[in-house]
Motif scaffolding. Structure first.
Motif, PDB file in Angstrom:
ATOM      1  N   VAL A   1      31.041  49.306  45.444  1.00 45.32           N
ATOM      2  CA  VAL A   1      31.901  48.713  44.404  1.00 45.32           C
ATOM      3  C   VAL A   1      31.178  47.541  43.737  1.00 45.32           C
ATOM      4  O   VAL A   1      30.097  47.127  44.169  1.00 45.32           O
TER       5      VAL A   1
ATOM      6  N   GLN B   1      35.227  45.152  39.149  1.00 45.53           N
ATOM      7  CA  GLN B   1      36.314  45.897  39.770  1.00 45.53           C
ATOM      8  C   GLN B   1      37.169  44.986  40.642  1.00 45.53           C
ATOM      9  O   GLN B   1      36.750  43.885  41.001  1.00 45.53           O
TER      10      GLN B   1
ATOM     11  N   ILE C   1      40.014  45.235  44.135  1.00 49.03           N
ATOM     12  CA  ILE C   1      40.340  46.071  45.296  1.00 49.03           C
ATOM     13  C   ILE C   1      41.829  46.405  45.258  1.00 49.03           C
ATOM     14  O   ILE C   1      42.661  45.528  45.025  1.00 49.03           O
TER      15      ILE C   1
ATOM     16  N   GLN D   1      32.869  52.313  50.510  1.00 44.52           N
ATOM     17  CA  GLN D   1      32.681  52.624  49.097  1.00 44.52           C
ATOM     18  C   GLN D   1      31.761  51.585  48.451  1.00 44.52           C
ATOM     19  O   GLN D   1      31.834  50.410  48.788  1.00 44.52           O
TER      20      GLN D   1
ATOM     21  N   VAL E   1      32.795  44.158  42.857  1.00 43.84           N
ATOM     22  CA  VAL E   1      33.968  43.272  42.808  1.00 43.84           C
ATOM     23  C   VAL E   1      33.574  41.855  42.399  1.00 43.84           C
ATOM     24  O   VAL E   1      34.223  41.245  41.559  1.00 43.84           O
TER      25      VAL E   1
ATOM     26  N   ALA F   1      38.878  51.038  44.625  1.00 46.72           N
ATOM     27  CA  ALA F   1      38.465  50.038  43.632  1.00 46.72           C
ATOM     28  C   ALA F   1      38.811  50.557  42.245  1.00 46.72           C
ATOM     29  O   ALA F   1      38.622  51.744  41.962  1.00 46.72           O
TER      30      ALA F   1
END
Lengths: 555, 250
Positions: free
Chosen positions: A497, A172, A174, A495, A499, A162
């Motif tokens: 993240v 973020q 990917i 992970q 997004v 990310a």
């Protein structure tokens, strides 16, 4: 309730809801029980099924049981076409619908049109969330499933990372690899580029073959209606260290990156030919050196390749980097130059209690050793060292977590078995927890008041199989208290993240052996709770119906 | 806010009710291997004798793997095939899911990648026990441990374990195809050796080691090789038909 009223309830919306409930209940509850508790789980499933059947009076039982089995089998049948090509999926679906409706009409006793609507509803849901992915609903919502298929067997799972999204500040996107789709004249262009690039270490003869192991580096971000995939830009890639995408089969293969017109292309080549690897193996007296040399050479080549594409080579963390056996740079405005055994920076964390050291410490990793450095301006120095052994080596497979919510991080170390270490005020390591199963591993954490939620892949409780399933735990009194389990076995490289949301954490993961990536978000609707409530409601309705019929008989 | 908290707590509670027990700390597995091993003063002799007993081996079969663990990734190369001394090899190799083949008869040596065979440098060091024997004579371990007996496939074995460092004299003795002669740092490694209790022959070797890689941290290696089918008279080496047709093609 009269017979006609009861029949009216069997209207299409109710039937569709019931079918969806059956499908999800089976995936979330019955599958979970059997995977978690093995034979005991099967006994639980039998007991729950018998209770369900008993709850309904004899005259309704036949219809309810048959309808339930029809919904369940239809949902599994539809899922079985998922792996086929589009043409075969359509053909199989048409045949399946014909057979299911014929059998359903005869055996279930519900009108054909209603059964057809059930099948259509089950199909539509599975188009958006495949049957197996429904298991995520035990704790997550599925935000995105990306099928980035490539026939290349060299990639058992797609690497994911990310990066900060340049068009959505604070969020973020990917970055991952997509199996390359051939374009016109690319073979000639690639051969030309490879000839100009001596670091590629390849030959014209192998260029065509390497095209088959070739990937486009793509970035994926949410759009208005759906996620949008675009070629990752140099600006996006320069945020990543060289190893984030290039560790496929390290050190046995080397990742190469090429900047083409509008995209960055990655391809992999063998770091050593098969004969050399066999030769290394057949010399056990020196295999340790040759493997070490191969790793150093491959990593150096990959870092160089990454630098050529992104201009980024040395990993800098909070202004600090490791060079020539020293941690060097500027930290909080002051110069730092400390000797260390570290070769990689794991991060900057609060490992010591706040009353001992208010400043965070730098954690580095060297050859089978982790060192913690305190950076007071007067005398930066190493305050603790954690050594691994050959039986339980320490890699960078370490997760940091605030276990108690007191802003003090512990190390979740994925040795085999996994362990949790905390640094004491005296600079000594206290082992807080060690797994009793060698396949248990920590993946990431979700920040949470009162102690982080530890996301792990853990084996079943009773079953001795090493197969791991996603789980969430809270550390409390020397134990890991289970918060959730998602019985999906193939999630790797997980992970935390941001997004689709800047505030709520999400889980980004790659699916092993499926060349698929998945983004999971925390639920706003507690699906598992609702599904369980549905079971209780069904039992209650059945019992109420029993009571009603008994009263009618007594009258 | 309260509603949200209640919802979160109810999700947690229902999930916990359904999913059950906590995971307690259990160090037994971690300590298992070190607790069970004991120092054996005669261990080095036992290992050396087993290596010497391999002198009469003229052919053998091999099942082996080389594993590298870096960060979250564990990568494995697998080998399965036969060796007939002094110079015949037929080996299947799997590197990251892709299959390769090696065929060698004297100086006629080829490897197959995909559908194509390519010439390769002939392998010369085909006796792993000699490599280990050289290591022990140059750098004998200070301590040899004995582990409880283990059954490998169907062979009951004595198990020995020791650490040692390959010294400079060994470093040039790598595979003939390797061009990595710039080794500077001798690597210590942990060796585990399985000796068949029936015939005293070497049955399995495991080598575990680590290296610190700049930027990546530790890469941990584990190479394991199992030997079987010693001096099998039925073992036949036949050139693969597709290799034959490829080299005969004008």
């Amino acid at each position: 309730m009269t017979e006609s009223t009861w029949r009216r309830w069997l209207s299409v919306p109710f039937l569709i809801l019931y079918a969806l409930w059956v499908m999800v209940f089976y995936q979330l509850v019955f599958t979970a029980w059997t995977l978690q508790y093995s034979y005991f789980g099967i006994l639980l499933v039998i007991a729950a099924s018998l209770l369900f059947m008993y709850a309904f009076p004899l005259r309704d039982r036949r219809l309810v049981v048959r309808l339930t089995l029809f919904c369940l089998m239809a949902s599994i049948g539809i899922a079985s076409f998922a792996g086929e090509s589009l043409i075969w999926r359509i053909i199989d679906f048409i045949v399946f619908v014909g057979l299911a409706l014929t059998l359903g009409r005869v055996l279930v006793g519900v009108r054909t049109l209603r059964l057809f609507f059930i099948i259509v509803a089950l199909t539509i849901v599975q188009i958006f969330i495949p049957l197996h992915d429904l298991r995520n609903l035990a704790f997550f919502n599925v935000r995105y499933i990306g099928h980035l298929a490539s026939p290349d067997p060299q990639v058992p799972s797609l690497p994911v990372a990310a990066v900060s999204d340049p068009v959505r500040p604070g969020m973020q996107e990917i970055v991952t690899l997509r199996g390359h789709r051939p374009i016109k004249d690319e073979a000639q262009d690639l051969v030309h580029l490879m000839n100009q690039n001596p670091q590629a270490g390849t030959t014209i003869e192998s260029a065509i073959q390497e095209l088959q192991h070739s990937y486009d580096v793509v970035a994926i971000r949410p759009g208005r209606l759906r996620f949008i995939t675009h070629y990752a830009t140099q600006r996006e890639l320069s945020q990543l260290p060289f190893w984030s995408l290039g560790l496929m089969d390290f050190p046995f293969t080397t990742s190469h990156f090429l900047n083409l017109q509008d995209r960055t292309r990655m391809y992999v080549s063998l770091s050593a030919d098969p004969g050399t690897l066999l030769s290394m193996l057949l010399s056990p007296g020196t295999v340790a050196q040759s493997m070490a040399d191969l790793s150093l050479k491959t990593a150096s080549t990959e870092a160089q390749n990454w630098k050529q594409v992104t201009g980024h080579q040395i990993d800098v963390t909070d202004g600090l980097s490791l060079q020539g056996g020293y941690l060097t740079g500027t930290y909080q405005g002051l110069p730092v130059h400390v000797r260390t055994r570290g070769v990689a920076i794991l991060g900057v964390y609060h490992l010591l209690p706040q009353n001992v050291d208010a400043n965070p410490q730098v954690v580095v990793e060297g050859n089978n050793v982790i060192q913690v450095l305190s950076l007071p301006p007067e005398r930066p120095h190493v305050i603790a060292t954690l050594k691994g052994s050959y039986l339980h080596p320490l890699t960078t497979d370490v997760v940091f977590a605030d276990l108690t919510g007191k802003h003090r991080d512990a190390l979740l170390v994925n040795t085999v078995p996994a362990q949790i270490f905390q640094l004491t005020s005296a600079g000594e390591w206290q082992r807080l927890w060690v797994s009793g199963r060698d396949s248990f591993r920590f993946e990431t954490v979700f920040p949470r008041k009162g102690g982080d939620l530890l996301i792990a892949n853990a084996p079943s409780l009773i079953n001795t199989s090493p197969t791991r399933y996603l789980g969430g735990y809270i550390y409390h009194n020397g134990q890991l208290q289970r918060v959730f389990r998602v019985y999906y076995p193939n999630y790797v490289d997980l992970q935390t993240v941001h997004v689709t949301s800047a505030t709520r954490p999400e889980l980004l993961t790659s699916v092993f052996a499926h060349q698929e990536i998945v983004l999971l978000g925390l639920q706003r609707v507690p699906w598992l709770w609702l599904i369980e409530a549905g079971y209780v409601l069904a039992i209650a309705v059945g019992l109420a119906r029993r009571l009603q019929l008994r009263r009618r008989v007594l009258r | 806010m309260k509603k949200k908290r209640m919802m979160w707590l109810s999700v947690l509670a229902s999930a916990m009710l359904l999913t059950g027990c906590n995971l307690v700390s259990d160090p037994a597995l971690y300590n298992q291997e070190t607790v069970q091993r004991s120092v054996t003063p005669d261990g080095l002799n036992q290992v050396s004798t087993a290596l010497s007993s391999m002198a009469d081996v003229k052919s053998y079969e091999l099942k082996a793997s080389m594993q590298a663990h870096t960060g979250r990734f564990v990568q494995t190369v697998q080998f399965y095939g036969s060796v007939k001394l002094p110079s015949e090899v037929s080996m299947d190799e799997t590197i990251g899911g892709a299959n390769y083949l090696i065929y060698q008869d004297g100086s006629f040596a080829y490897e197959k990648d995909g559908n194509r065979w390519s010439p390769m440098q002939p392998l010369t060091a085909l006796t792993p026990w000699q490599s280990l024997s050289s290591l022990l004579s140059v750098s004998p371990p200070k301590v040899v441990y004995q582990l409880p007996q283990q059954t490998v496939v169907s062979w009951l074995c004595d198990v020995y374990q020791f650490k040692t460092v390959a010294s400079g004299t060994l470093l040039g003795g790598m595979g003939a195809t390797s061009n990595m002669n710039q080794r500077t740092v001798p690597r210590e490694a942990l060796y585990t050796v399985w000796v068949d209790t029936t015939d005293g022959k070497l049955r399995q070797i495991e080598v575990q080691s680590t290296v610190g890689v700049p930027g990546l941290g530790t890469t941990a290696f584990d190479a394991k090789e199992l030997f079987f089918g010693f001096n099998n008279p039925k073992l036949k080496f036949k050139i693969p038909t597709d290799l034959l047709s490829q080299i005969e093609r004008p």
